[in-house]
Each structure stands twice: as C-alpha cells, then as structure tokens.
Design an enzyme around this catalytic site. Structure first.
Site, PDB file in Angstrom:
ATOM      1  N   GLY A 142      31.378  -8.785 -69.035  1.00  0.00           N
ATOM      2  CA  GLY A 142      30.264  -9.880 -69.566  1.00  0.00           C
ATOM      3  C   GLY A 142      30.708 -11.245 -69.533  1.00  0.00           C
ATOM      4  O   GLY A 142      31.772 -11.536 -68.912  1.00  0.00           O
ATOM      5  N   GLY A 283      28.670 -28.691 -79.965  1.00  0.00           N
ATOM      6  CA  GLY A 283      28.870 -27.292 -80.591  1.00  0.00           C
ATOM      7  C   GLY A 283      30.252 -26.874 -79.922  1.00  0.00           C
ATOM      8  O   GLY A 283      31.052 -27.637 -79.648  1.00  0.00           O
ATOM      9  N   GLU A 304      26.248 -35.818 -78.947  1.00  0.00           N
ATOM     10  CA  GLU A 304      25.567 -34.571 -80.089  1.00  0.00           C
ATOM     11  C   GLU A 304      24.503 -34.959 -80.624  1.00  0.00           C
ATOM     12  O   GLU A 304      24.103 -36.185 -80.996  1.00  0.00           O
ATOM     13  CB  GLU A 304      26.901 -34.316 -80.860  1.00  0.00           C
ATOM     14  CG  GLU A 304      26.406 -33.256 -81.901  1.00  0.00           C
ATOM     15  CD  GLU A 304      25.628 -31.944 -81.835  1.00  0.00           C
ATOM     16  OE1 GLU A 304      26.020 -31.250 -80.992  1.00  0.00           O
ATOM     17  OE2 GLU A 304      24.574 -31.785 -82.333  1.00  0.00           O
ATOM     18  N   VAL A 338      20.177 -36.846 -75.882  1.00  0.00           N
ATOM     19  CA  VAL A 338      20.211 -37.057 -74.331  1.00  0.00           C
ATOM     20  C   VAL A 338      18.768 -36.896 -74.170  1.00  0.00           C
ATOM     21  O   VAL A 338      18.138 -35.925 -74.182  1.00  0.00           O
ATOM     22  CB  VAL A 338      21.319 -35.997 -73.828  1.00  0.00           C
ATOM     23  CG1 VAL A 338      21.103 -36.278 -72.368  1.00  0.00           C
ATOM     24  CG2 VAL A 338      22.779 -36.362 -74.178  1.00  0.00           C
ATOM     25  N   HIS A 546      59.048 -16.207 -94.409  1.00  0.00           N
ATOM     26  CA  HIS A 546      59.632 -17.599 -94.151  1.00  0.00           C
ATOM     27  C   HIS A 546      60.148 -18.044 -92.840  1.00  0.00           C
ATOM     28  O   HIS A 546      61.210 -16.843 -92.763  1.00  0.00           O
ATOM     29  CB  HIS A 546      60.380 -18.193 -95.335  1.00  0.00           C
ATOM     30  CG  HIS A 546      60.882 -19.593 -95.235  1.00  0.00           C
ATOM     31  ND1 HIS A 546      60.026 -20.548 -95.321  1.00  0.00           N
ATOM     32  CD2 HIS A 546      61.842 -19.865 -94.979  1.00  0.00           C
ATOM     33  CE1 HIS A 546      60.686 -21.816 -94.951  1.00  0.00           C
ATOM     34  NE2 HIS A 546      61.999 -21.429 -94.796  1.00  0.00           N
TER      35      HIS A 546
HETATM   36  P1  NAD Z   1      25.977 -24.397 -80.121  1.00  0.00           P
HETATM   37  O1  NAD Z   1      24.614 -24.320 -80.686  1.00  0.00           O
HETATM   38  O2  NAD Z   1      27.065 -24.033 -80.951  1.00  0.00           O
HETATM   39  O3  NAD Z   1      25.994 -26.159 -79.737  1.00  0.00           O
HETATM   40  C1  NAD Z   1      25.037 -26.710 -79.006  1.00  0.00           C
HETATM   41  C2  NAD Z   1      25.007 -28.384 -79.663  1.00  0.00           C
HETATM   42  O4  NAD Z   1      24.176 -29.000 -78.795  1.00  0.00           O
HETATM   43  C3  NAD Z   1      24.305 -28.598 -80.825  1.00  0.00           C
HETATM   44  O5  NAD Z   1      25.315 -29.069 -81.766  1.00  0.00           O
HETATM   45  C4  NAD Z   1      22.933 -29.302 -80.717  1.00  0.00           C
HETATM   46  O6  NAD Z   1      22.713 -30.157 -81.749  1.00  0.00           O
HETATM   47  C5  NAD Z   1      23.402 -30.237 -79.435  1.00  0.00           C
HETATM   48  N1  NAD Z   1      22.274 -30.609 -78.747  1.00  0.00           N
HETATM   49  C6  NAD Z   1      21.084 -29.804 -78.611  1.00  0.00           C
HETATM   50  N2  NAD Z   1      20.184 -30.781 -77.750  1.00  0.00           N
HETATM   51  C7  NAD Z   1      20.819 -31.809 -77.468  1.00  0.00           C
HETATM   52  C8  NAD Z   1      20.535 -33.125 -77.069  1.00  0.00           C
HETATM   53  N3  NAD Z   1      19.170 -33.493 -76.524  1.00  0.00           N
HETATM   54  N4  NAD Z   1      21.476 -33.997 -77.030  1.00  0.00           N
HETATM   55  C9  NAD Z   1      22.537 -34.016 -77.674  1.00  0.00           C
HETATM   56  N5  NAD Z   1      22.905 -32.871 -77.965  1.00  0.00           N
HETATM   57  C10 NAD Z   1      22.271 -31.609 -78.085  1.00  0.00           C
HETATM   58  O7  NAD Z   1      25.880 -23.870 -78.738  1.00  0.00           O
HETATM   59  P2  NAD Z   1      27.188 -23.985 -77.783  1.00  0.00           P
HETATM   60  O8  NAD Z   1      28.364 -24.689 -78.109  1.00  0.00           O
HETATM   61  O9  NAD Z   1      26.607 -23.878 -76.316  1.00  0.00           O
HETATM   62  O10 NAD Z   1      27.653 -22.200 -77.560  1.00  0.00           O
HETATM   63  C11 NAD Z   1      26.620 -21.253 -77.345  1.00  0.00           C
HETATM   64  C12 NAD Z   1      26.757 -19.903 -78.209  1.00  0.00           C
HETATM   65  O11 NAD Z   1      28.296 -19.385 -77.943  1.00  0.00           O
HETATM   66  C13 NAD Z   1      27.217 -20.232 -79.825  1.00  0.00           C
HETATM   67  O12 NAD Z   1      26.417 -19.467 -80.549  1.00  0.00           O
HETATM   68  C14 NAD Z   1      28.679 -20.124 -80.004  1.00  0.00           C
HETATM   69  O13 NAD Z   1      28.934 -19.685 -81.442  1.00  0.00           O
HETATM   70  C15 NAD Z   1      29.258 -19.082 -78.995  1.00  0.00           C
HETATM   71  N6  NAD Z   1      30.433 -19.439 -78.597  1.00  0.00           N
HETATM   72  C16 NAD Z   1      31.530 -19.157 -79.410  1.00  0.00           C
HETATM   73  C17 NAD Z   1      32.921 -19.503 -78.788  1.00  0.00           C
HETATM   74  C18 NAD Z   1      33.954 -19.280 -80.119  1.00  0.00           C
HETATM   75  O14 NAD Z   1      33.639 -18.754 -81.003  1.00  0.00           O
HETATM   76  N7  NAD Z   1      35.128 -19.825 -79.597  1.00  0.00           N
HETATM   77  C19 NAD Z   1      33.070 -20.051 -78.075  1.00  0.00           C
HETATM   78  C20 NAD Z   1      31.984 -20.364 -77.030  1.00  0.00           C
HETATM   79  C21 NAD Z   1      30.712 -20.024 -77.109  1.00  0.00           C
END
Ligand code: NAD
Length: 569
Positions: A142, A283, A304, A338, A546
């Site tokens: 996946g 994010g 953001e 954006v 340690h």
């Molecule tokens: P997210 O929801 O974490 O972040 C997306 C961001 O885009 C938000 O902060 C939002 O405010 C912003 N945004 C939305 N519209 C916008 C605009 N017009 N202009 C500017 N900013 C805007 O989503 P993601 O980062 O794409 O991740 C997706 C999913 O995948 C999440 O649920 C995340 O937890 C998961 N993920 C987790 C990991 C990890 O745990 N290491 C890694 C990758 C993805």
C-alpha cells in the site's frame, strides 16, 4: 505465440531456484506459480504471465539465476493478428484459451486492499486459523511501503548521510567533492521497497493466504468479485474487511493540474532535483518533504493556511521546529491561503497566495501539493451496498470493533478516516480479525504515538499541554533539553527537548512529546507509560542506561516531579 518467462527484478544480484512447480508439456494458467526462488533471506514466487502449454523449463533446482534470465518458455495464445486468421479456421484451438476463465472460491475472510491494514489483517487471520483471500489491485504494501512511510524514510536517510558528510569536519573527518545523485537516491529507495514487498509476499505465502491481483468488487455481504488477468473469480465469503486506504487530496484551484505540480508520490520519483520548490501545506507530509529537499540543497518554501505548521502539536514544539527550519533556510509562510498556480513564460511556476489580505507571489520549479489525504472508496459501490459513511461522507463509518453497519463487513485503516497512520491501520486490522474470530477486541485511540521525520524528529503520544488545558485537566509539565544530554552532545544533535505531561492529582503520565535525536524511537517508552497508567515515580525508579538519549525521558519525568538532575531551570 511463444512467451518467455523472465526473472524481472532482483534486489541483491542472484537468487537460487528452490522449487519448480511445473514440468515441460504441462499447461499453466496466468498467475499460477512456476518457480520458487530464494533471494537474500526472502523467497520469491515467479508466476506465469500467460496461459498456455510449457514448451521448456530452462533452469534446474539449486541453479543460481539473475535478473533478465529466461526461466521457462510457454506456448500461449497467438498474437492478435494470428488470432484473427484463426477465426476463419474450422477449429480454433486458441480461441478457447482466450475466453475468461470463471472460478468460484470460498473463504472465511476476504480482505480488499493489501496495505499495512490489509496485509497485517491477512497474516493475523491466517495465524488464527482462518481461510483468507487478500485482493490487491497494485503492489502489496500500500501507500506505507510504496508511496509513503518507507520511501520517505529512505530519502530522509539519504539526506542525513549527505548532511553528515557536509559536517564531517566538525567531527574531525574529511569528506570532499560531496554531492547528491537523486537518481541513485531514488534507486536505493526502490530497492528497499522491493525487498520489503518481497518479504510480505513470502510471509503471506507461508501462511497460505491466497493473494489475488485485481480490483475487488463487493456484490453483496457474502460475495466479492475480482478479475485477475483472464480469470473472473467469484468469492463466497463469510466476512469482508475493506482496507482500501486513501489518496492524495488536491486544492480546487486554477493551475492545480499544471505539469510542475506534484503530489507526494510524484515527489518520490523525481529524476532531477529542482532549484526551487514551493510546498503547499505545512502538515506532516509538507514538513517532512521540506526537510528532505532542503537537506538535498533545494531552496524550499512552505505555504500553510493555518497560523502554525504542524498545528496538532503544542506550541513549544512548533516554535522549536520552525526555528530549526529557518536556520536551515526553509522559508515558512503561515496564515497564507494558496489561491492559484500560474505557469510563467520561462517555465517557472508562480504560486499565488493571500496573507493578511495581501496577494503574494513565489516562483518555483516544482510545486508539491501536500494538503491532506482522503479515503479511497473507488470501486466500492457504497450506496447500493448500503454502507454507512462518516459525517460529511468522508470514510466508512465503523464502531470500536471496526465493524460497519453491515455486521459481517469490517473496515480498517485510512478508508475509515479516523487516524490516517500505518500503525493505526495495522492495529485496526488485528482488532477486526479478532472480533470476526470471536475474540472481543477494541482499539484505544487515546494512546496512538505519532512520529514525524523532520530533522530533528518529532514524536508525541497521549494528551498534549494544549489539549489538557482545553479539557480542563490539571497537569504539570516536566521538560529536559537535549543540550544537557551527554549522548546528544556526542552525536552533535543537541537541539530539542523531551516534555512530559503529568496529571497533578494522581502523578500519572498522561502524555509526552519529544523533538530531538531518536524522538520517534524514544516515544515508545512514554506510550507504554501512558497505556499502562504509570506514574512519574514508576519511571523515576526505572534505571535508564547511560549514555543514551533515553536518559532525557528519565530527566524530563524528574523535572515533572520537582527537578531534573542534570539541568536547572
Ligand atoms: P495534513 O492534514 O497533515 O496537512 C495538510 C496541511 O495543508 C494542513 O496544515 C492545512 O491547513 C494545509 N492547507 C490546506 N489548504 C491549504 C491552502 N489552500 N493553502 C495552504 N495550506 C493549506 O495532511 P498531509 O500532511 O498531506 O498528510 C496526510 C495524512 O497522512 C495525514 O493524516 C498524516 O497524519 C498522514 N501522514 C503521516 C505521516 C507520519 O506520521 N510520519 C507521514 C505522512 C503522512
């Protein structure tokens, strides 16, 4: 038509033929196993790509083989032109071979989707004695293995090696003419994926899980249909688990389909590094890629919408990572929406956003859209099945047992839109299987660790300071900076801190967050403490080795109980 069965890709040079399933002269169906090979601790099954009669087996058992070797030759159906000529003949031998083969199978559990939710559920179910069929339309593993967690971590590691080489002199070492070859970075990432996918294929085979390659369609609560190459397979099943995952979301703005705009999957396949990149969304995905590409020397800007990046975290963590990002040259615009992406005459793209009612423009060679993911319901006729969705229609609604409103249909992972994390999907898969088999099980969403692979890493579990305040829980916070950790200093990784959230009246650890070296591994100790309701005293009485970064947790817990040993506030 003669078809050669060739060994496609091998991770580590050579493999050994351990089993030959068919002899020359026998007939074989498409997808049927022909050979089992042993390669670098994992076994690979080579399947026939076509239906027909085996003319020749080219290898023997114990023989070494490498990618590109022809293993067998099959006399398959004729090419289309030959088939057209055959149509006029009185007897059409190949015509019968071209007809879809109808098959009917029976099993206890059919799982649709072979990501970390689906394949883990399949293994768990098989271990508990169920007859399992797993349907996957693409590659096993996946998003996590193929387009998410694992490939990004491979890139994170390449960026880390590059950084270490650049900083070699600080550690008394010399490294000259250092550069990044993104093609080789991607190549290494692909080899890691192949090895892991082969490992999963091997484990599923060892557990007798039948894997069918195709798109699963749920006909009714006991029937799943799938087309695999020339075969049309109807599965009669007692239970179904939907594990179809999620897909990248995109902003509905002008320019979103321009060639320069990528999603996270595209960003993992680049064969050239851009000079300038704009990342839309600060994010988890946006910030991980910001640090990766900035680490490779790309000029990165994050835009953001909210007032903070990584908004789910406490503000001290956000402040720290924003400060570190700035020190690395990553530019962050928060509170910025954006609105448009324009293709300039010189091939550059321009990202248009509004901040404080003012229009702003940034140019870039590439734009990465990282504005979230949405449940993937493709191919599932939710309406005619009568499957209930969550509020706003996002994701399949499930109860704590992962059961949908149709009692023998379960859903797990991102398609439920609850917590979009691979480890949550896997755990939900185990919960679903246990409930199907009659062992009551529920998932505890209060103790889900999250791990963000920025540089330095960030991790969090349980309740945060912000959330505790919101919920009116009286807490005390203990903090310990990595700058006071001997191990962190030897590593040259002294940024960040550990933070412990303690309930005042009980002394119990309710949560914790870490930003700093090994944060994503260290969080496991705090997760166990929260899950088991341990008090600060319990952790203080536990001897920590340690010199390790884990001592920082011990010290942060001490800080929550009146004061650390190696740090004075
Ligand atoms: P997210 O929801 O974490 O972040 C997306 C961001 O885009 C938000 O902060 C939002 O405010 C912003 N945004 C939305 N519209 C916008 C605009 N017009 N202009 C500017 N900013 C805007 O989503 P993601 O980062 O794409 O991740 C997706 C999913 O995948 C999440 O649920 C995340 O937890 C998961 N993920 C987790 C990991 C990890 O745990 N290491 C890694 C990758 C993805």
């Amino acid at each position: 038509m003669l078809i050669d069965i060739t060994l496609k890709e091998l991770n580590n040079g050579e493999a050994r033929v351990v089993r030959i399933f068919k002899n020359a002269g026998e007939t074989v169906k498409a997808g049927e196993a022909l050979f089992e090979l042993e390669a670098n601790k994992s076994n690979i099954t080579v399947e026939s790509e076509a239906e027909g009669k085996i003319c020749k087996i080219m290898v023997e058992e114990s023989q070494s083989v490498k990618a590109g070797d022809v293993l067998a030759r099959i006399e398959g159906p004729p090419c289309p032109q030959a088939a057209a000529a055959e149509d006029t003949a009185d007897f059409n031998y190949f015509g019968t071979l071209l007809k879809p083969q109808e098959q009917e199978l029976e099993c206890d559990i059919t799982i649709i989707g072979g990501g970390p939710g689906g394949y883990v559920a399949a293994i768990q179910a098989a271990k508990m004695g169920a007859k399992v069929i797993l349907i996957e339309k693409d590659v096993l593993g996946g998003t996590c293995l193929n387009r998410g967690c694992i490939p990004t971590k491979s890139l994170v590691r390449s960026a880390e090696i590059f950084k270490n080489l650049k900083e070699a002199e600080d550690f008394g070492c010399q490294a000259e003419n250092i550069s990044v070859d993104i093609k080789n970075v991607i190549g290494r990432k692909n080899r890691v994926i192949t090895q892991l996918v082969q490992g999963i294929e091997y484990i599923l085979k060892k557990h007798d899980v039948r894997v069918i390659r195709g798109i699963g369609e749920i006909k009714d609560c006991n029937t799943v249909f799938v087309k695999e190459k020339a075969a049309e397979i109807t599965i009669k099943t007692n239970n179904i688990i939907i594990a179809t995952g999620s897909k990248s979301s995109s902003l509905p703005i002008p320019g979103k389909d321009l060639e320069c705009v990528m999603d996270s999957s595209d960003a993992l396949q680049m064969d050239e590094l851009p000079e300038k990149m704009v990342i839309i969304g600060g994010g988890v995905i946006g910030m991980e890629f910001a640090f990766i590409f900035s680490g490779f020397g790309v000029d990165v800007t994050v835009v953001e919408f909210l007032d903070e990046v990584l908004a789910a975290f406490d503000s001290d963590i956000i402040e720290e990572i924003s400060k570190i990002a700035k020190s690395k040259g990553i530019k962050i615009f928060t509170g910025s929406k954006v609105e448009q992406i324009i293709q300039g005459e010189d091939g550059q793209s321009i990202v248009v956003f509004s901040k404080d009612n003012e229009k702003k423009y940034i140019s870039a060679d590439k734009v990465l859209m990282a504005v979230g993911r949405q449940p993937s319901l493709d191919g599932l006729d939710v309406a005619s099945l009568g499957l209930e969705l969550n509020d706003k229609g996002r994701g399949i609604k499930v109860n704590e047992k992962m059961q949908t409103n149709i009692p023998n249909i379960y859903a797990i992972g991102d398609v439920t839109n609850r917590v979009l994390l691979a480890h949550v999907a896997s755990h939900q898969g185990i919960v679903a299987v246990k409930n199907i088999i009659g062992v009551p099980s529920e998932i505890d969403y209060n103790v889900i660790p999250s791990a963000i692979f920025t540089d330095p890493e960030i991790a969090m579990v349980g309740i945060g300071e912000k959330a505790a305040k919101k919920q009116g829980i009286d807490v005390e916070v203990g903090k310990f900076p990595f700058a006071a950790s001997g191990k962190a200093l030897t590593m040259g990784e002294s940024r960040g801190f550990v933070k412990i959230i303690k309930q005042k009246c009980t002394g119990k650890i309710l949560g914790g967050a870490i930003i700093g070296p090994h944060a994503t591994d260290l969080i496991a100790e705090i997760a166990l403490a929260v899950k088991k309701g341990l008090t600060c005293e319990d952790v203080i009485e536990t001897v920590h080795a340690h010199p390790t970064t884990a001592e920082a947790i011990h010290e942060a817990v001490l800080a929550a109980e009146g004061g650390a040993i190696h740090f004075v506030n």
